[in-house]
Enzyme design. Sequence first.
Site, PDB file in Angstrom:
ATOM      1  N   GLU A 174     113.067  60.990  13.301  1.00  0.00           N
ATOM      2  CA  GLU A 174     113.657  59.015  13.869  1.00  0.00           C
ATOM      3  C   GLU A 174     113.817  58.893  12.746  1.00  0.00           C
ATOM      4  O   GLU A 174     115.106  57.499  13.424  1.00  0.00           O
ATOM      5  CB  GLU A 174     111.817  58.355  14.528  1.00  0.00           C
ATOM      6  CG  GLU A 174     111.271  59.619  15.264  1.00  0.00           C
ATOM      7  CD  GLU A 174     110.117  58.538  15.533  1.00  0.00           C
ATOM      8  OE1 GLU A 174     109.583  57.202  15.532  1.00  0.00           O
ATOM      9  OE2 GLU A 174     108.956  58.842  15.359  1.00  0.00           O
ATOM     10  N   ASN A 217     113.462  53.095 -12.534  1.00  0.00           N
ATOM     11  CA  ASN A 217     112.975  54.131 -11.601  1.00  0.00           C
ATOM     12  C   ASN A 217     111.426  53.451 -10.284  1.00  0.00           C
ATOM     13  O   ASN A 217     111.391  53.874  -9.800  1.00  0.00           O
ATOM     14  CB  ASN A 217     112.867  55.525 -12.862  1.00  0.00           C
ATOM     15  CG  ASN A 217     113.235  56.491 -12.651  1.00  0.00           C
ATOM     16  OD1 ASN A 217     114.902  55.482 -12.962  1.00  0.00           O
ATOM     17  ND2 ASN A 217     113.655  56.660 -13.990  1.00  0.00           N
ATOM     18  N   GLU A 262     121.602  70.680 -17.947  1.00  0.00           N
ATOM     19  CA  GLU A 262     120.660  70.807 -19.278  1.00  0.00           C
ATOM     20  C   GLU A 262     119.172  70.332 -19.589  1.00  0.00           C
ATOM     21  O   GLU A 262     118.343  70.174 -18.620  1.00  0.00           O
ATOM     22  CB  GLU A 262     121.602  69.305 -19.830  1.00  0.00           C
ATOM     23  CG  GLU A 262     121.257  68.374 -20.168  1.00  0.00           C
ATOM     24  CD  GLU A 262     120.224  67.217 -20.722  1.00  0.00           C
ATOM     25  OE1 GLU A 262     120.144  68.387 -21.969  1.00  0.00           O
ATOM     26  OE2 GLU A 262     119.393  66.983 -20.537  1.00  0.00           O
ATOM     27  N   THR A 304     125.872  67.181 -12.773  1.00  0.00           N
ATOM     28  CA  THR A 304     124.741  67.377 -12.101  1.00  0.00           C
ATOM     29  C   THR A 304     124.352  66.810 -11.040  1.00  0.00           C
ATOM     30  O   THR A 304     124.654  67.820 -10.003  1.00  0.00           O
ATOM     31  CB  THR A 304     123.088  67.656 -13.097  1.00  0.00           C
ATOM     32  OG1 THR A 304     124.012  68.292 -14.296  1.00  0.00           O
ATOM     33  CG2 THR A 304     122.367  68.354 -12.458  1.00  0.00           C
ATOM     34  N   ASN A 357     122.915  50.459  -9.169  1.00  0.00           N
ATOM     35  CA  ASN A 357     122.038  50.450 -10.348  1.00  0.00           C
ATOM     36  C   ASN A 357     121.800  48.880 -10.525  1.00  0.00           C
ATOM     37  O   ASN A 357     121.143  48.621 -11.657  1.00  0.00           O
ATOM     38  CB  ASN A 357     122.842  50.669 -12.183  1.00  0.00           C
ATOM     39  CG  ASN A 357     121.931  52.323 -11.819  1.00  0.00           C
ATOM     40  OD1 ASN A 357     120.790  52.638 -11.491  1.00  0.00           O
ATOM     41  ND2 ASN A 357     122.407  53.532 -12.345  1.00  0.00           N
TER      42      ASN A 357
END
Length: 380
Positions: A228, A202, A46, A120, A181
Amino acid sequence: LYCKEHGILPDGRLDQNRMDDESAESFFSQTSVGTYVPRTLMVDLEPGVLESIKTGKYRELYHPGQLISGKEDAANNYARGHYTVGKEIIEPVMEQIRRMADNCDGLQGFLIYHSFGGGTGSGFASLMMDRLAAEFGKKSKLEFSVYPAPKIATAVVEPYNSILTTHTTLDYSDCSFLVDNEAIYDMCRNLGIQRPYYTDINRIIAQVVSSITASLRFPGSLNVDLTEFQTNLVPYPRIHFPLVAYSPMLSKEKAAHEKLSVQEITNACFEPQSQMVRCDTRKGKYMACCLLFRGDVNPKDANTATANVKAKRTNQFVEWCPTGFKVGINSRKPTVLDGEAMAEVSRAVCALSNTTAISEAWKRLNNKFDLMFSKRAFVH
């Protein structure tokens, strides 16, 4: 955060004081006019979220072709993201990925950021991973996945989406770093943020990702590359979900009264409040552990700190795996953004541990899935 670390201004120009710095080249490409463009592709089904980037502070940084959005969202439905709405934009997305891959001198792999719970993040991400595996089979694919938190749910069908996307991507991803979260909300509270916004969450995730990728971007005495991570952390291909922990997580008020040694920040990494996923590591066993130091850390202190952690024996290792800690050291100290609650520190460490304790997170999810599916809730 990457822009600030590499001295890149919001319009893509390099800061005058950093003209001799070539560290930006791995995550940014330079245009013919000398500006820097991130090697990134942002996709959403969207248009709303990406519109905010196109009109925001960094609107001049991104190439318009790197922000791809559909016309309608996936409505928190895995099937819409994977089979219907997602199918409509997968071709332009893959075409842009091919173009960006051709623009790389030596493509090492892909970093994929997505959530498990949304339509999504689950459906389209798994469709894209499927296509990436088909076209770029040998390249590393590292995921940073936002895992549904036990108490903070944005959609009631999160368990369905999470199980479906994990099943689909299990064979395509080389290493998947989970972020819960709820654990991040707790970190925000420790930083004195009573009502965290997505920006605060974030920013914490960005610090962790920055530490993991620092050795790909900056020179260091003991650097770790993409392959690695896979070699050191993944004993079997399907067991590729390391537990991530970060230390120190200090507010500006506390930082003035603490001078954290290498030993202290290393010990803190094995405490529950430093973990990105809620689980009890004392009940699990470690299969591998990688400690990524950055800032003012010398190899001797790092080796002493890891030896002391081993000697404690509180962290149990499986019998068939040597109790080795992979250590990475990068001299670039952590950078904090303006207005960030986190204090600027001279050194930090990010621990990546492949431990059986992470199975707690999957058990919680499985129980929720079984509970809903047994009642055939939202099944059509």
